[in-house]
Design a protein around this motif. Structure first.
Motif, PDB file in Angstrom:
ATOM      1  N   PRO A 309       0.858  -1.186   0.000  1.00 26.41           N
ATOM      2  CA  PRO A 309       0.000   0.000   0.000  1.00 26.41           C
ATOM      3  C   PRO A 309       0.897   1.240   0.000  1.00 26.41           C
ATOM      4  N   ILE A 310       0.332   2.389  -0.327  1.00 26.58           N
ATOM      5  CA  ILE A 310       1.119   3.627  -0.283  1.00 26.58           C
ATOM      6  C   ILE A 310       1.187   4.075   1.171  1.00 26.58           C
ATOM      7  N   ILE A 311       2.354   3.866   1.774  1.00 26.65           N
ATOM      8  CA  ILE A 311       2.487   4.051   3.225  1.00 26.65           C
ATOM      9  C   ILE A 311       2.699   5.524   3.582  1.00 26.65           C
ATOM     10  N   GLU A 312       3.165   6.302   2.623  1.00 30.63           N
ATOM     11  CA  GLU A 312       3.376   7.730   2.914  1.00 30.63           C
ATOM     12  C   GLU A 312       2.062   8.494   2.720  1.00 30.63           C
ATOM     13  N   ASP A 313       1.111   8.178   3.590  1.00 29.14           N
ATOM     14  CA  ASP A 313      -0.223   8.770   3.496  1.00 29.14           C
ATOM     15  C   ASP A 313      -0.547   9.596   4.739  1.00 29.14           C
ATOM     16  N   THR A 314       0.469   9.862   5.575  1.00 28.65           N
ATOM     17  CA  THR A 314       0.218  10.641   6.789  1.00 28.65           C
ATOM     18  C   THR A 314       1.177  11.827   6.881  1.00 28.65           C
ATOM     19  N   LEU A 315       0.648  12.932   7.390  1.00 29.90           N
ATOM     20  CA  LEU A 315       1.501  14.054   7.781  1.00 29.90           C
ATOM     21  C   LEU A 315       1.945  13.762   9.205  1.00 29.90           C
ATOM     22  N   GLY A 316       3.213  13.960   9.501  1.00 25.91           N
ATOM     23  CA  GLY A 316       3.695  13.735  10.865  1.00 25.91           C
ATOM     24  C   GLY A 316       3.987  15.070  11.524  1.00 25.91           C
ATOM     25  N   ALA A 317       3.719  15.166  12.816  1.00 24.34           N
ATOM     26  CA  ALA A 317       4.021  16.407  13.526  1.00 24.34           C
ATOM     27  C   ALA A 317       4.485  16.075  14.932  1.00 24.34           C
ATOM     28  N   ALA A 318       5.284  16.958  15.500  1.00 24.30           N
ATOM     29  CA  ALA A 318       5.815  16.709  16.841  1.00 24.30           C
ATOM     30  C   ALA A 318       5.996  18.025  17.580  1.00 24.30           C
ATOM     31  N   ALA A 319       5.888  17.969  18.909  1.00 25.72           N
ATOM     32  CA  ALA A 319       6.113  19.166  19.724  1.00 25.72           C
ATOM     33  C   ALA A 319       6.806  18.771  21.023  1.00 25.72           C
ATOM     34  N   PHE A 320       7.642  19.659  21.526  1.00 26.37           N
ATOM     35  CA  PHE A 320       8.441  19.379  22.725  1.00 26.37           C
ATOM     36  C   PHE A 320       8.419  20.592  23.643  1.00 26.37           C
ATOM     37  N   LEU A 321       8.521  20.317  24.941  1.00 26.43           N
ATOM     38  CA  LEU A 321       8.639  21.449  25.861  1.00 26.43           C
ATOM     39  C   LEU A 321       9.959  21.349  26.618  1.00 26.43           C
ATOM     40  N   ILE A 322      10.729  22.424  26.537  1.00 35.58           N
ATOM     41  CA  ILE A 322      11.999  22.507  27.257  1.00 35.58           C
ATOM     42  C   ILE A 322      11.802  23.547  28.357  1.00 35.58           C
ATOM     43  N   ALA A 323      12.148  23.186  29.581  1.00 36.73           N
ATOM     44  CA  ALA A 323      11.849  24.068  30.707  1.00 36.73           C
ATOM     45  C   ALA A 323      12.972  24.025  31.726  1.00 36.73           C
ATOM     46  N   SER A 324      12.866  24.901  32.721  1.00 37.13           N
ATOM     47  CA  SER A 324      13.886  24.908  33.763  1.00 37.13           C
ATOM     48  C   SER A 324      13.703  23.668  34.662  1.00 37.13           C
ATOM     49  N   ASP A 325      14.735  23.354  35.394  1.00 36.76           N
ATOM     50  CA  ASP A 325      14.813  22.086  36.133  1.00 36.76           C
ATOM     51  C   ASP A 325      13.596  21.856  37.042  1.00 36.76           C
ATOM     52  N   ASP A 326      12.935  20.709  36.853  1.00 34.57           N
ATOM     53  CA  ASP A 326      11.771  20.365  37.672  1.00 34.57           C
ATOM     54  C   ASP A 326      12.092  19.201  38.616  1.00 34.57           C
ATOM     55  N   ARG A 327      13.355  18.836  38.668  1.00 32.61           N
ATOM     56  CA  ARG A 327      13.845  17.767  39.544  1.00 32.61           C
ATOM     57  C   ARG A 327      13.318  16.393  39.173  1.00 32.61           C
ATOM     58  N   LYS A 328      12.713  16.243  38.003  1.00 37.40           N
ATOM     59  CA  LYS A 328      12.292  14.902  37.601  1.00 37.40           C
ATOM     60  C   LYS A 328      12.504  14.587  36.124  1.00 37.40           C
ATOM     61  N   SER A 329      12.356  15.592  35.258  1.00 37.47           N
ATOM     62  CA  SER A 329      12.494  15.298  33.822  1.00 37.47           C
ATOM     63  C   SER A 329      13.968  15.167  33.444  1.00 37.47           C
ATOM     64  N   PRO A 330      14.250  14.395  32.390  1.00 37.02           N
ATOM     65  CA  PRO A 330      15.647  14.238  31.969  1.00 37.02           C
ATOM     66  C   PRO A 330      16.292  15.584  31.607  1.00 37.02           C
ATOM     67  N   ILE A 331      17.571  15.705  31.913  1.00 37.19           N
ATOM     68  CA  ILE A 331      18.272  16.951  31.601  1.00 37.19           C
ATOM     69  C   ILE A 331      18.937  16.852  30.220  1.00 37.19           C
ATOM     70  N   ILE A 332      19.055  18.011  29.576  1.00 37.13           N
ATOM     71  CA  ILE A 332      19.733  18.089  28.282  1.00 37.13           C
ATOM     72  C   ILE A 332      21.160  18.560  28.552  1.00 37.13           C
ATOM     73  N   ARG A 333      22.160  17.781  28.113  1.00 37.63           N
ATOM     74  CA  ARG A 333      23.557  18.117  28.403  1.00 37.63           C
ATOM     75  C   ARG A 333      24.082  19.142  27.392  1.00 37.63           C
ATOM     76  N   LEU A 334      23.965  20.400  27.722  1.00 38.79           N
ATOM     77  CA  LEU A 334      24.445  21.434  26.799  1.00 38.79           C
ATOM     78  C   LEU A 334      25.963  21.496  26.755  1.00 38.79           C
ATOM     79  N   ASP A 335      26.627  20.806  27.679  1.00 43.43           N
ATOM     80  CA  ASP A 335      28.095  20.790  27.656  1.00 43.43           C
ATOM     81  C   ASP A 335      28.628  19.685  26.745  1.00 43.43           C
ATOM     82  N   ALA A 336      27.735  18.998  26.057  1.00 40.64           N
ATOM     83  CA  ALA A 336      28.202  17.914  25.181  1.00 40.64           C
ATOM     84  C   ALA A 336      27.351  17.858  23.910  1.00 40.64           C
ATOM     85  N   ILE A 337      27.367  18.977  23.189  1.00 39.31           N
ATOM     86  CA  ILE A 337      26.631  19.048  21.929  1.00 39.31           C
ATOM     87  C   ILE A 337      27.553  18.578  20.800  1.00 39.31           C
TER      88      ILE A 337
END
Lengths: 497, 44, 106
Positions: A309-337
């Motif tokens: 079948p023609i599998i490319e029949d969907t538009l894909g979309a994504a959204a993310f929230l980056i915020a200050s430290d909440d003491r539970k969500s994973p951290i993003i290592r800006l010192d290792a880009i």
């Protein structure tokens, strides 16, 4: 202040009747109109798209590792108890998507005309995160078929027909104002691409806001990483889809630009967002990517030839929230880009070293110290029939190859390395959307519940496609368990297809 | 087999890029102006 | 093989003469390598492009073939192709080399 990744949301909009407006099908149908019925015959029904295992991974009802255990072809191994509602978002049907498209056009430009009965059915029976008491009014009035046909009689420069179940239900217009009549950037096709990205991106952002149980007013800044070139003839690609999407989602206290760099855009956007949070400029930054109409049906010829079948029949979309430290969500290592600098050649070893090895060196880590690598996660079932290979597998092989060169593993251990630290591709071939970030939702969960301790996200961009440079791009970031996170409680998943 | 020939190159971003093949051919004595076509595909 | 590429290669063959051209591929999908090699040697098997029924008989090689590798200084080859050789594996390289050799001899 450490920036964290608070959450992510993913949406697929099943739009079989828009496949004809994908760049490849559109060009091929123009050359050979007999192709259209062949394409239509091989399009999937909504239920098949929901039950398609990779789509269930995309919206978060199934993990990538669980997908590996489902035999291919996946379109023949449907999950019949699957739901269109996912842990991370949803799969939207075409009629509801037309309703959202109409809402995305509620700025007085009158680009989308929908037939009376079809529109009133959406208003009455439509179910979508965007539909509420006010949305009926915002969607405006429908048109008669005669009005739509009169518009279409002006030709494809002025309006393109919209279908549902192959039946004419509306049209997409050129911008109506007089000075736009000669502006090809404001013709129906580019505007449809822009509005499809806006509508699908807004769906993802709206899901993100609901999932995080926050108010849209809390978001300070929005960055769009969508690919579409929104603008008029004097500034094709001018932007700002970010703000248009934010407006639709009620993020009244935010503003924001678009970041564009082919498939690497989401990685750039997340790194910029995290940097703004770390610098204390903003507290909550959303990154959003809308779907890519031009890539619908991109590999349809391979699918037709292989009896897929023609599998490319969907538009894909994504959204993310980056915020200050909440003491539970994973951290993003800006010192290792990781970044592939201009001085680097196109050779694979240079690019892979730059995006994988260099950032690890900064942390004193080795390749095998990362639990999961997310690379370009295009679903191989889309690419393999058109003989363009398994894209994630190719990228994983390169990382494993580098681990061999680095004497961390032996050549015999490469397959095991790829199996444990990689994953099968599960994202639609929507340009920037498959760029590693479809795994972010799964990674946040796995890190929080202790399944993995860290993950690296790597995207690569083909800058040469724009003919401005021969350079190859690449960028990566690492997320890891928040050191302040209390002992992980085993998070039992409720929903399973 | 390579020398004194005009070369046509087809590469791919996630496999072997055209520019890498060009570097190899040049090291084997093919002149830059004899690389008459060099392309890197992006399959996605 | 895309119709645009078929047209480009046909024009190059007309300009320089097919005997003066050599094609070097960097694809790793065996079927795709076979399609390109067949099209540029014997003509377009799908009969849809400029090379339908046109056997240019170009010499088509893969950059990982030993025959090509032998002509490139070891240091440069390792630098550019080292990682590709490891990820592709000797078995696949042998298969591609054998296939292309057979097509060249057709």
């Amino acid at each position: 202040m450490k920036p964290v990744i608070k959450g992510s949301a993913y949406v697929l909009a099943h739009v079989p009747d828009l496949v004809r407006y994908g760049s490849k099908p559109y060009r091929e149908i123009e050359k050979d109109p007999n192709l259209l019925p062949k394409i239509e015959k091989n399009l999937r029904r909504f239920l098949d798209v929901v039950a398609y295992p990779p789509n269930q991974v995309f919206i978060g009802n199934l993990t990538p590792d669980e997908l590996r255990n489902i035999p291919q072809p996946w379109f023949e191994n449907k999950l019949f108890s699957a739901s269109s509602c996912g842990n991370f978002g949803e799969i939207v049907g075409e009629n509801n998507f037309y309703g959202v498209l109409k809402l995305a056009d509620a700025n007085g430009y009158d680009l989308v005309w929908i037939e009376n009965k079809f529109l009133s059915d959406i208003k009455k029976f439509g179910i979508n995160i965007f539909f509420d008491e006010q949305s009926s009014q915002k969607m405006g009035e429908g048109k008669t078929i005669a009005e739509i046909q009169e518009k279409l009689a002006l030709g494809p420069r002025m309006a393109l027909p919209l279908f549902h179940n192959e039946k004419l239900i509306g049209c997409f217009n050129r911008s109506q104002d007089p000075h736009a009549q000669e502006d090809e950037a404001l013709g129906p096709h580019p505007l449809m691409e822009g509005l499809a990205a806006k509508a699908s991106g807004a769906l993802a952002l709206k899901h993100l806001i609901e999932k995080l149980k926050m108010s849209p007013e809390e978001i300070d800044f929005i960055i769009s990483c969508s690919e579409e070139a929104v603008g008029d003839r004097y500034n094709r690609g001018g932007g700002s889809l970010a703000k248009a999407i934010g407006e639709m989602c009620g993020c009244i206290n935010a503003t924001g630009p678009d970041i564009k760099a082919f498939c690497v855009s989401p990685i750039y956007a997340i790194i910029v967002a995290a940097s703004l949070v770390k610098a204390g400029v903003f507290k909550k930054v959303a990154v959003v990517g809308g779907g890519c109409l031009a890539k619908l049906g991109m590999k349809f010829q391979g699918h037709l030839e292989s009896g897929y079948p023609i599998i490319e029949d969907t538009l894909g979309a994504a959204a993310f929230l980056i915020a200050s430290d909440d003491r539970k969500s994973p951290i993003i290592r800006l010192d290792a880009i990781g970044k592939n600098n201009i001085k680097n050649s196109a050779r694979q070893e240079d690019v892979t070293r730059a995006v994988v090895l260099e950032p690890l060196k900064k942390l004193g880590k080795r390749i095998i110290d990362i639990d999961k690598y997310a690379v370009q996660l295009e679903n191989p079932e889309i690419t393999v029939p058109s003989k363009t290979g398994d894209v994630p597998k190719k990228n994983y092989d390169m990382i494993a190859g580098l681990a061999v060169l680095n004497k961390e593993i032996t050549p015999q251990e490469m397959a095991e390395f790829v199996k444990i630290r990689g994953m099968p591709g599960f994202a639609p071939t929507q340009g920037h959307i498959p760029a590693a970030v479809p795994y972010l939702g799964h990674a946040i969960e796995a890190i929080k519940n202790g399944g993995i301790k860290n993950a690296m996200f790597i995207a690569r961009g083909s800058l040469f496609l724009g003919r401005m440079s021969q350079l190859h791009d690449g960028m990566s970031f690492i997320i890891e368990k928040n050191p302040k996170q209390k002992e992980a409680k085993k998070c039992l998943r409720k929903k399973r297809p | 087999m390579l020398k004194e020939k005009k070369a046509i190159i087809f590469g791919e971003r996630d496999e072997i890029p055209g520019l890498s093949i060009e570097e190899c051919l040049k090291a084997a004595g093919v002149k830059q102006e004899d690389i008459v076509f060099s392309l890197t595909e992006c399959f996605v | 093989m895309s119709l645009e590429y078929q047209k480009s290669v046909k024009e190059l063959a007309e300009k320089y003469g097919p005997e003066n051209l050599v094609v070097v591929l960097g694809f790793l999908d065996e079927e795709l390598v076979e399609i390109y090699a067949t099209t540029l040697t014997l003509g377009d098997p799908s009969y849809s492009g400029s090379l339908a029924g046109v056997a240019l008989r170009l010499k088509v090689y893969h950059i990982l073939e030993p025959e090509v590798k032998d002509q490139i200084p070891e240091v440069v080859y390792q630098e550019q192709m080292g990682l590709a050789e490891i990820t592709t594996g000797q078995e696949k390289i042998k298969k591609i080399s054998k296939m292309l050799k057979e097509i060249r001899e057709k």
